[in-house]
Design a protein around this motif. Sequence first.
Motif, short mmCIF file in Angstrom:
data_model
loop_
_atom_site.label_atom_id
_atom_site.label_comp_id
_atom_site.label_asym_id
_atom_site.label_seq_id
_atom_site.Cartn_x
_atom_site.Cartn_y
_atom_site.Cartn_z
N MET A 131 73.73 -78.92 -29.54
CA MET A 131 74.09 -78.19 -28.33
C MET A 131 74.70 -76.84 -28.70
O MET A 131 75.40 -76.72 -29.71
CB MET A 131 75.09 -79.00 -27.51
CG MET A 131 74.58 -80.39 -27.13
SD MET A 131 75.80 -81.39 -26.22
CE MET A 131 76.98 -81.75 -27.53
N SER A 132 74.44 -75.84 -27.87
CA SER A 132 74.99 -74.50 -28.11
C SER A 132 74.66 -73.62 -26.93
O SER A 132 73.91 -74.01 -26.03
CB SER A 132 74.40 -73.89 -29.39
OG SER A 132 73.08 -73.41 -29.15
N SER A 133 75.17 -72.41 -26.95
CA SER A 133 74.72 -71.40 -26.01
C SER A 133 73.34 -70.91 -26.44
O SER A 133 72.92 -71.14 -27.59
CB SER A 133 75.71 -70.23 -25.98
OG SER A 133 75.79 -69.63 -27.27
N PRO A 134 72.59 -70.23 -25.56
CA PRO A 134 71.29 -69.71 -25.96
C PRO A 134 71.44 -68.71 -27.12
O PRO A 134 72.36 -67.90 -27.16
CB PRO A 134 70.79 -69.00 -24.70
CG PRO A 134 71.54 -69.62 -23.57
CD PRO A 134 72.89 -69.96 -24.13
N GLY A 135 70.53 -68.82 -28.09
CA GLY A 135 70.50 -67.84 -29.16
C GLY A 135 71.43 -68.10 -30.32
O GLY A 135 71.60 -67.25 -31.19
N ALA A 136 72.04 -69.29 -30.38
CA ALA A 136 72.96 -69.60 -31.47
C ALA A 136 72.23 -69.94 -32.76
O ALA A 136 72.85 -70.02 -33.82
CB ALA A 136 73.89 -70.73 -31.08
N GLY A 137 70.92 -70.19 -32.66
CA GLY A 137 70.14 -70.44 -33.87
C GLY A 137 69.70 -71.87 -34.07
O GLY A 137 69.40 -72.27 -35.20
N LYS A 138 69.63 -72.67 -33.01
CA LYS A 138 69.27 -74.07 -33.15
C LYS A 138 67.86 -74.24 -33.73
O LYS A 138 67.66 -75.01 -34.68
CB LYS A 138 69.36 -74.79 -31.80
CG LYS A 138 70.76 -74.86 -31.21
CD LYS A 138 70.82 -75.75 -29.97
CE LYS A 138 69.96 -75.26 -28.82
NZ LYS A 138 70.38 -73.92 -28.31
N THR A 139 66.89 -73.56 -33.15
CA THR A 139 65.50 -73.74 -33.59
C THR A 139 65.29 -73.24 -35.01
O THR A 139 64.62 -73.91 -35.82
CB THR A 139 64.54 -73.02 -32.62
OG1 THR A 139 64.85 -73.37 -31.28
CG2 THR A 139 63.10 -73.42 -32.91
N THR A 140 65.87 -72.11 -35.35
CA THR A 140 65.75 -71.59 -36.71
C THR A 140 66.37 -72.56 -37.71
O THR A 140 65.80 -72.83 -38.78
CB THR A 140 66.42 -70.21 -36.82
OG1 THR A 140 65.77 -69.30 -35.94
CG2 THR A 140 66.34 -69.67 -38.24
N LEU A 141 67.53 -73.11 -37.38
CA LEU A 141 68.16 -74.09 -38.25
C LEU A 141 67.26 -75.31 -38.42
O LEU A 141 67.10 -75.83 -39.55
CB LEU A 141 69.51 -74.52 -37.68
CG LEU A 141 70.24 -75.58 -38.50
CD1 LEU A 141 70.77 -74.99 -39.80
CD2 LEU A 141 71.38 -76.20 -37.70
N LEU A 142 66.65 -75.78 -37.34
CA LEU A 142 65.78 -76.95 -37.44
C LEU A 142 64.56 -76.66 -38.30
O LEU A 142 64.14 -77.53 -39.09
CB LEU A 142 65.34 -77.40 -36.04
CG LEU A 142 66.43 -78.02 -35.16
CD1 LEU A 142 65.85 -78.47 -33.83
CD2 LEU A 142 67.10 -79.19 -35.86
N GLU A 143 63.98 -75.49 -38.18
CA GLU A 143 62.82 -75.14 -39.01
C GLU A 143 63.17 -75.25 -40.50
O GLU A 143 62.42 -75.84 -41.29
CB GLU A 143 62.35 -73.72 -38.69
CG GLU A 143 61.68 -73.58 -37.34
CD GLU A 143 61.36 -72.14 -37.01
OE1 GLU A 143 60.22 -71.87 -36.59
OE2 GLU A 143 62.24 -71.27 -37.19
N HIS A 144 64.29 -74.66 -40.89
CA HIS A 144 64.72 -74.72 -42.29
C HIS A 144 65.07 -76.15 -42.71
O HIS A 144 64.74 -76.58 -43.81
CB HIS A 144 65.92 -73.80 -42.51
CG HIS A 144 65.59 -72.36 -42.56
ND1 HIS A 144 65.25 -71.62 -41.44
CD2 HIS A 144 65.52 -71.49 -43.61
CE1 HIS A 144 65.01 -70.38 -41.79
NE2 HIS A 144 65.16 -70.27 -43.09
N THR A 145 65.71 -76.87 -41.82
CA THR A 145 66.16 -78.22 -42.13
C THR A 145 65.00 -79.16 -42.36
O THR A 145 64.97 -79.92 -43.34
CB THR A 145 67.06 -78.75 -41.00
OG1 THR A 145 68.21 -77.91 -40.87
CG2 THR A 145 67.49 -80.18 -41.26
N ILE A 146 64.03 -79.14 -41.48
CA ILE A 146 62.89 -80.06 -41.57
C ILE A 146 62.16 -79.86 -42.90
O ILE A 146 61.81 -80.83 -43.58
CB ILE A 146 61.95 -79.85 -40.38
CG1 ILE A 146 62.63 -80.34 -39.09
CG2 ILE A 146 60.62 -80.57 -40.60
CD1 ILE A 146 61.96 -79.86 -37.83
N ARG A 147 61.96 -78.60 -43.28
CA ARG A 147 61.28 -78.33 -44.54
C ARG A 147 62.13 -78.74 -45.74
O ARG A 147 61.61 -79.26 -46.74
CB ARG A 147 60.92 -76.84 -44.62
CG ARG A 147 59.87 -76.40 -43.60
CD ARG A 147 59.43 -74.96 -43.83
NE ARG A 147 58.32 -74.60 -42.96
CZ ARG A 147 58.43 -73.81 -41.88
NH1 ARG A 147 59.63 -73.32 -41.55
NH2 ARG A 147 57.38 -73.53 -41.15
N ALA A 148 63.44 -78.53 -45.65
CA ALA A 148 64.31 -78.79 -46.80
C ALA A 148 64.49 -80.28 -47.06
O ALA A 148 64.61 -80.69 -48.22
CB ALA A 148 65.68 -78.14 -46.58
#
Length: 238
Positions: A51-68
């Motif tokens: 959970m976060s406000s819009p634009g906090a970076g959730k999707t970008t974090l998930l992209e990096h996390t899934i690959r890592a």
Amino acid sequence: MCGTCGCDDSREAAEARTLRLEVDVLARNEESARDNRAWLAARRVSAVNLMSSPGAGKTTLLEHTIRAVAGTVTCAVVEGDQETPLDAERIRATGARAVQVNTGTGCHLEAAMVGRALRELDPPPGAVVLIENVGNLVCPGLFDLGESARVVLASVTEGEDKPSKYPHMYRVADLVLLTKVDLLPYLAFDGDLFAGSVRLVNPSAPVLPVSATADTGLADWYGWLRARSCPPTTGGPP
């Protein structure tokens, strides 16, 4: 504005009706959340609500996390947004399964929405379902989705006062991720004040400074996530 979770601007004449509606909606949501939690437990799958406000970076974090964490944790994602399939498309590009839930005018995911998405995802035993909630610092914290943990993301660009302004959101967090810390040299952001504000409303939630783009602090986040993965049992889900 949302008229089902107490954040509308009804006048005094409508307050009693609004309260009754809120109680009814939350009660129905709790029942669906219990169903989700039982469904996940039976399959030895854990779910983490981001959970976060819009634009906090959730999707970008998930992209990096899934690959890592690929190879050690199987991730599947429920994407919550008011409109568009954009975030689910980004997640699928990593190789992970994703289901997009569009809420229309709704400002948060509800347990029934997540339940339908979980069954469509059909995650394997031992997987972690990452639920990216609609960007909002108020309503998502009120709604149990059946998750086993809640993570609140706060970007350094939002300022250090958000835990004080939105205490309920931080109060329900199991972990707080301070994102985009690579931007700190360009901002007047007081990290100690932010961490102190989190501790005032939630003394038990760790605060991890991270940057997905600069690969800062992510090892601790990955370790936290791996600890939520359930080892599968012989025979798989019922």
